[in-house]
Design a protein around this motif. Structure first.
Motif, short mmCIF file in Angstrom:
data_model
loop_
_atom_site.label_atom_id
_atom_site.label_comp_id
_atom_site.label_asym_id
_atom_site.label_seq_id
_atom_site.Cartn_x
_atom_site.Cartn_y
_atom_site.Cartn_z
N GLY A 1 11.00 25.37 5.58
CA GLY A 1 11.31 24.61 6.73
C GLY A 1 10.20 23.86 7.31
N LEU A 2 8.92 23.93 6.69
CA LEU A 2 8.00 23.15 7.07
C LEU A 2 7.99 21.61 6.31
CD1 LEU A 2 4.82 25.76 7.25
CD2 LEU A 2 6.09 24.71 8.91
N LEU A 3 7.47 20.90 7.20
CA LEU A 3 7.46 19.58 6.39
C LEU A 3 6.12 19.19 5.62
CD1 LEU A 3 8.93 17.31 9.46
CD2 LEU A 3 10.11 18.24 7.33
N GLU A 4 6.46 18.62 4.32
CA GLU A 4 5.19 18.14 3.79
C GLU A 4 4.98 16.93 3.90
OE1 GLU A 4 3.70 18.92 -0.59
OE2 GLU A 4 5.50 19.25 -0.07
N LYS A 5 3.65 16.29 4.18
CA LYS A 5 3.44 14.96 4.09
C LYS A 5 3.21 14.36 2.92
CE LYS A 5 0.44 11.58 6.32
NZ LYS A 5 -0.74 11.42 7.19
N ILE A 6 4.12 13.53 2.39
CA ILE A 6 3.72 13.08 0.96
C ILE A 6 3.34 11.67 1.06
CG2 ILE A 6 4.62 12.61 -1.33
CD1 ILE A 6 6.36 15.14 -0.50
N THR A 7 2.15 11.35 0.11
CA THR A 7 1.92 9.64 0.05
C THR A 7 2.62 9.00 -1.01
OG1 THR A 7 -0.04 10.38 0.77
CG2 THR A 7 -0.14 8.25 0.19
N ILE A 8 3.19 7.92 -0.99
CA ILE A 8 4.03 7.38 -2.20
C ILE A 8 3.69 5.76 -2.14
CG2 ILE A 8 5.59 9.05 -2.69
CD1 ILE A 8 7.40 7.06 -1.13
N ARG B 1 0.96 -1.20 -0.07
CA ARG B 1 0.06 0.10 -0.12
C ARG B 1 0.91 1.44 -0.02
NH1 ARG B 1 -3.41 0.67 5.06
NH2 ARG B 1 -3.36 2.73 4.30
N GLU B 2 0.10 2.40 -0.08
CA GLU B 2 0.94 3.66 0.17
C GLU B 2 1.68 3.86 1.53
OE1 GLU B 2 -2.92 4.98 1.90
OE2 GLU B 2 -2.04 3.30 0.66
N GLU B 3 2.54 4.70 1.48
CA GLU B 3 3.38 4.79 2.87
C GLU B 3 3.35 6.41 2.85
OE1 GLU B 3 7.08 2.71 3.44
OE2 GLU B 3 6.38 1.20 2.10
N TYR B 4 3.86 7.02 3.99
CA TYR B 4 4.05 8.48 4.11
C TYR B 4 5.35 8.72 4.30
CZ TYR B 4 -0.83 7.93 5.18
OH TYR B 4 -2.27 7.51 5.28
N VAL B 5 5.90 9.82 3.51
CA VAL B 5 7.14 10.29 3.70
C VAL B 5 7.06 11.83 3.91
CG1 VAL B 5 8.70 8.56 2.26
CG2 VAL B 5 7.45 10.66 1.34
N PHE B 6 7.80 12.50 4.63
CA PHE B 6 7.99 13.58 5.04
C PHE B 6 9.13 14.37 4.39
CE2 PHE B 6 5.41 11.92 8.36
CZ PHE B 6 4.31 12.73 8.48
N LYS B 7 8.75 15.57 3.54
CA LYS B 7 9.72 15.96 2.75
C LYS B 7 9.95 17.57 3.36
CE LYS B 7 10.97 14.74 -1.69
NZ LYS B 7 10.86 14.51 -3.01
N GLU B 8 11.21 18.17 3.30
CA GLU B 8 11.24 19.46 4.15
C GLU B 8 11.01 20.48 2.94
OE1 GLU B 8 14.48 19.97 6.60
OE2 GLU B 8 14.27 22.25 6.88
N ARG B 9 9.95 21.63 2.96
CA ARG B 9 9.75 22.64 2.10
C ARG B 9 10.70 23.41 2.41
NH1 ARG B 9 4.18 24.36 2.45
NH2 ARG B 9 2.88 22.54 2.61
N GLY C 1 -5.48 0.50 2.29
CA GLY C 1 -5.09 1.21 1.49
C GLY C 1 -5.77 1.38 -0.08
N PHE C 2 -6.83 0.43 -0.07
CA PHE C 2 -7.36 -0.03 -1.27
C PHE C 2 -8.99 0.16 -0.90
CE2 PHE C 2 -3.39 -1.80 -1.73
CZ PHE C 2 -3.01 -1.09 -2.59
N SER C 3 -9.72 0.88 -1.97
CA SER C 3 -11.16 0.77 -1.88
C SER C 3 -11.59 -0.51 -2.76
CB SER C 3 -11.99 2.01 -2.93
OG SER C 3 -11.47 1.98 -4.19
#
Ligand SMILES: NC(=O)C1=CN([C@@H]2O[C@H](COP(=O)(O)OP(=O)(O)OC[C@H]3O[C@@H](n4cnc5c(N)ncnc54)[C@H](O)[C@@H]3O)[C@@H](O)[C@H]2O)C=CC1
Ligand SMILES: Nc1nc(=O)c2c([nH]1)NC[C@@H]1CN(c3ccc(C(=O)N[C@@H](CCC(=O)O)C(=O)O)cc3)CN21
Length: 317
Positions: free
Chosen positions: A63-70, A52-60, A99-101
């Motif tokens: 300086g804020l963290l963005e939650k990204i689903t991949i 399924r998808e996982e979450y990663v956090f990327k720094e913008r 993670g799936f409908s």
């Protein structure tokens, strides 16, 4: 061909194994490299896990963290098709709830059906690593049992859209997971067994177990299943311990106990190579006893690293 047909036709204990799709950006060759060395042991089927998808956090920049689903490891359906084309063996895709409908699941099942893949291993799936427990998709299933119902419905020609005219039924052979040492969330083994029985009653055709290192746990589990009226084949799942770290990783991830003799043998090792050899010897011994017990198949969790499984299979098959 269906896994159950392979089991019925077998004259010897079968060999099968499980791989996981490589992370996105890797070539199909990396999969073949993990499979090629295992083909001499003639697996009638190869399982491919689903992710399924996982979450990663990327720094913008601010300086804020963005939650990204991949989805780090997509591709189960395509890999299954590639395996069937290249090796002429059956592929068993895992299908998970998390993670799936229902619609996405039906679409994946359609693709499998068109590709001539008639096996599925139906699982609930693990909780996302960053979440405290399993959370179902809002339009998806909460338990493997609900996924079984969906596949059995399709096998009867009942699609999600009830107004379809003369839809063609599918014909999937259904495998499910069983836990000799109980699933980590189950309050006790007999409650877990009750849900396993429910999965079989709903239409599961066979069971593959969680890894275990103490065969007695498997023997007791089979006995308890039979006493509970579960009559389908039960395939033991095996993982070879290959590193010292796994002494603590495996019990934590999989809610299993490691026998004292295995732990002391690993403790006595003076090199990583020795540890791996202890793990290999342990699995070989497990396989011999399991064959004597009469298991239909030995299923290896290679997780795409074939060397330890090759070393075991050379002694067994
Ligand atoms: N990614 C993969 O390929 C594989 C994943 N697994 C993992 O196995 C785990 C669970 O999957 P399954 O065994 O298919 O799940 P399951 O839905 O059969 O059971 C999950 C848990 O819920 C309980 N349960 C089942 N039905 C219930 C009900 N109707 N009401 C209340 N409780 C119920 C069970 O006792 C168990 O503790 C997951 O963690 C899954 O990811 C196992 C093998 C391979
Ligand atoms: N709860 C559960 N989830 C699963 O995904 C799962 C099971 N059980 N049981 C059956 C198979 C076996 N699986 C696995 C998954 C990973 C390793 C493994 O070898 N993991 C690494 C550690 C991984 C890490 O550090 O992220 C290892 O060194 O043991 C083995 C079997 C996946 N499957």
């Amino acid at each position: 061909m269906k896994v159950t047909e392979h089991l019925q036709n077998a004259t010897n204990t079968l060999f099968s194994f499980e791989i996981l799709p490589p992370v996105k950006g890797t070539s199909i060759q990396s999969i073949y490299q993990g499979i090629d060395p295992l083909m001499e042991f003639k697996p009638p089927f190869i399982n491919v896990t689903y992710h399924r998808e996982e979450y990663v956090f990327k720094e913008r920049e601010n300086g804020l963290l963005e939650k990204i689903t991949i989805r780090k490891r997509p591709g189960t359906v395509g890999i299954c098709s590639a395996i069937m084309n290249k090796y002429h063996v059956d592929a068993v895709p895992h299908i998970i709830c998390g993670g799936f409908s229902r619609e996405e699941t039906e679409n994946a099942l359609m693709d499998l059906n068109f590709l001539g893949i008639d096996n599925v291993l139906l699982l609930r799936g693990d909780a996302v690593k960053t979440e405290p427990g399993f959370r179902p998709h809002k339009d998806g299933h909460s338990y493997a049992a609900d996924l079984i119902k969906q596949v059995v419905d399709l096998n009867h020609g009942h699609y999600l859209d009830e107004e379809m005219e003369n839809p063609v039924p599918t014909d999937f052979c259904i495998g499910v997971a069983g836990y000799p040492e109980k699933h980590m969330e189950a309050p006790n083994l007999s409650t877990d067994l009750k849900y396993l029985k429910q999965k079989v009653d709903l239409g599961a055709n066979y069971i593959i177990t969680q890894m275990f290192f103490d065969n007695q746990k498997f023997f007791d589990f089979v006995k308890a299943c039979r006493a509970a009226g579960i009559t389908v084949p039960i395939i033991p799942g095996l993982k070879t311990l290959t590193t010292r770290n796994q002494l603590s990783i495996l019990p934590r991830y999989f809610n299993i106990d490691l026998p004292e003799d295995l732990v002391s043998a690993v403790d006595a090792c003076t090199s990583a190579k020795d540890v791996k050899q202890v793990g290999i010897d342990w699995t070989i011994q497990q396989c011999k006893e399991l064959m004597e017990f009469g298991v239909p198949c030995l299923h290896f969790y290679t997780m795409s690293k074939s060397d330890a499984t090759v070393a075991v299979a050379k002694e067994i098959f």
